[in-house]
Design a protein around this motif. Sequence first.
Motif, PDB file in Angstrom:
ATOM      1  N   GLN A 131       8.978  14.922  28.186  1.00 48.55           N
ATOM      2  CA  GLN A 131      10.151  15.733  28.513  1.00 48.55           C
ATOM      3  C   GLN A 131      10.328  16.880  27.509  1.00 48.55           C
ATOM      4  N   ILE A 132      10.219  16.579  26.227  1.00 43.98           N
ATOM      5  CA  ILE A 132      10.383  17.591  25.167  1.00 43.98           C
ATOM      6  C   ILE A 132       9.307  18.667  25.309  1.00 43.98           C
ATOM      7  N   THR A 133       8.079  18.244  25.576  1.00 48.97           N
ATOM      8  CA  THR A 133       6.972  19.190  25.724  1.00 48.97           C
ATOM      9  C   THR A 133       7.233  20.121  26.908  1.00 48.97           C
ATOM     10  N   ARG A 134       7.608  19.556  28.010  1.00 50.59           N
ATOM     11  CA  ARG A 134       7.898  20.381  29.198  1.00 50.59           C
ATOM     12  C   ARG A 134       9.106  21.279  28.975  1.00 50.59           C
ATOM     13  N   TYR A 135      10.130  20.766  28.298  1.00 46.16           N
ATOM     14  CA  TYR A 135      11.322  21.552  28.009  1.00 46.16           C
ATOM     15  C   TYR A 135      10.989  22.775  27.152  1.00 46.16           C
ATOM     16  N   ASN A 136      10.076  22.594  26.213  1.00 42.25           N
ATOM     17  CA  ASN A 136       9.691  23.674  25.301  1.00 42.25           C
ATOM     18  C   ASN A 136       8.531  24.519  25.824  1.00 42.25           C
ATOM     19  N   SER A 137       8.231  24.417  27.103  1.00 40.24           N
ATOM     20  CA  SER A 137       7.049  25.098  27.639  1.00 40.24           C
ATOM     21  C   SER A 137       7.061  26.602  27.399  1.00 40.24           C
ATOM     22  N   ASP A 138       8.193  27.241  27.521  1.00 42.28           N
ATOM     23  CA  ASP A 138       8.245  28.688  27.277  1.00 42.28           C
ATOM     24  C   ASP A 138       8.060  28.998  25.793  1.00 42.28           C
ATOM     25  N   ALA A 139       8.811  28.316  24.951  1.00 40.77           N
ATOM     26  CA  ALA A 139       8.731  28.559  23.501  1.00 40.77           C
ATOM     27  C   ALA A 139       7.352  28.223  22.945  1.00 40.77           C
ATOM     28  N   TRP A 140       6.732  27.167  23.497  1.00 39.87           N
ATOM     29  CA  TRP A 140       5.429  26.734  22.990  1.00 39.87           C
ATOM     30  C   TRP A 140       4.274  27.382  23.758  1.00 39.87           C
ATOM     31  N   HIS A 141       4.576  28.233  24.718  1.00 41.36           N
ATOM     32  CA  HIS A 141       3.582  28.995  25.485  1.00 41.36           C
ATOM     33  C   HIS A 141       2.578  28.069  26.193  1.00 41.36           C
ATOM     34  N   ILE A 142       3.124  27.020  26.831  1.00 38.04           N
ATOM     35  CA  ILE A 142       2.273  26.079  27.572  1.00 38.04           C
ATOM     36  C   ILE A 142       2.695  26.051  29.038  1.00 38.04           C
ATOM     37  N   ASP A 143       1.760  25.664  29.891  1.00 40.76           N
ATOM     38  CA  ASP A 143       2.022  25.499  31.315  1.00 40.76           C
ATOM     39  C   ASP A 143       2.440  24.049  31.536  1.00 40.76           C
ATOM     40  N   LYS A 144       3.726  23.822  31.766  1.00 40.78           N
ATOM     41  CA  LYS A 144       4.240  22.457  31.896  1.00 40.78           C
ATOM     42  C   LYS A 144       3.685  21.717  33.110  1.00 40.78           C
ATOM     43  N   ASN A 145       3.053  22.444  34.027  1.00 41.77           N
ATOM     44  CA  ASN A 145       2.447  21.807  35.198  1.00 41.77           C
ATOM     45  C   ASN A 145       0.995  21.422  34.968  1.00 41.77           C
ATOM     46  N   LEU A 146       0.441  21.812  33.828  1.00 44.38           N
ATOM     47  CA  LEU A 146      -0.935  21.446  33.470  1.00 44.38           C
ATOM     48  C   LEU A 146      -0.886  20.580  32.218  1.00 44.38           C
ATOM     49  N   LEU A 147      -0.340  19.368  32.365  1.00 44.65           N
ATOM     50  CA  LEU A 147      -0.141  18.440  31.264  1.00 44.65           C
ATOM     51  C   LEU A 147      -0.950  17.181  31.503  1.00 44.65           C
ATOM     52  N   LEU A 148      -1.719  16.792  30.499  1.00 43.73           N
ATOM     53  CA  LEU A 148      -2.484  15.552  30.548  1.00 43.73           C
ATOM     54  C   LEU A 148      -1.921  14.623  29.490  1.00 43.73           C
ATOM     55  N   ALA A 149      -1.481  13.428  29.879  1.00 43.68           N
ATOM     56  CA  ALA A 149      -1.027  12.417  28.940  1.00 43.68           C
ATOM     57  C   ALA A 149      -2.145  11.399  28.767  1.00 43.68           C
ATOM     58  N   THR A 150      -2.473  11.090  27.507  1.00 43.95           N
ATOM     59  CA  THR A 150      -3.531  10.137  27.211  1.00 43.95           C
ATOM     60  C   THR A 150      -3.247   9.477  25.876  1.00 43.95           C
ATOM     61  N   GLY A 151      -4.069   8.526  25.491  1.00 47.39           N
ATOM     62  CA  GLY A 151      -3.859   7.875  24.214  1.00 47.39           C
ATOM     63  C   GLY A 151      -4.873   6.793  23.937  1.00 47.39           C
ATOM     64  N   THR A 152      -4.651   6.138  22.819  1.00 44.73           N
ATOM     65  CA  THR A 152      -5.508   5.061  22.346  1.00 44.73           C
ATOM     66  C   THR A 152      -4.824   3.726  22.628  1.00 44.73           C
TER      67      THR A 152
END
Length: 125
Positions: A95-116
Amino acid sequence: MEFTLTPDIKDYAYGGHPRQKLDVYFAKSDKKTPVIVYNPVGGFYQDTKDDILWKMGAIIMTAVENGITVVIFNSRFSSDEIFPAPMLDEARVIQITRYNSDAWHIDKNLLLATGTSAGGGASLW
């Protein structure tokens, strides 16, 4: 392109618990970039964003060099808060990443969540 494992944003608080911190490594681009949200927690009780860098460094570097921003974060351990707290942390970081999409210059619709380990499971959730 020169790259170091120094995040552009370090220890951004996404909640009130001391472990609820994230780092952002920005890709350089004229257009909004895709983003990888990486959860390094193992078993909901071990590993942190700083501990995992020896494994993730090459992946972060490759992603950033290829125009993909990386967000890596700590979630609460199961010893800190009862389940489903770590899962809710995953959702909050997205949610935070998508909310900051403009400020962080990211495309909130091209998000990959992954982990260990458990982080990967939380990402699938």
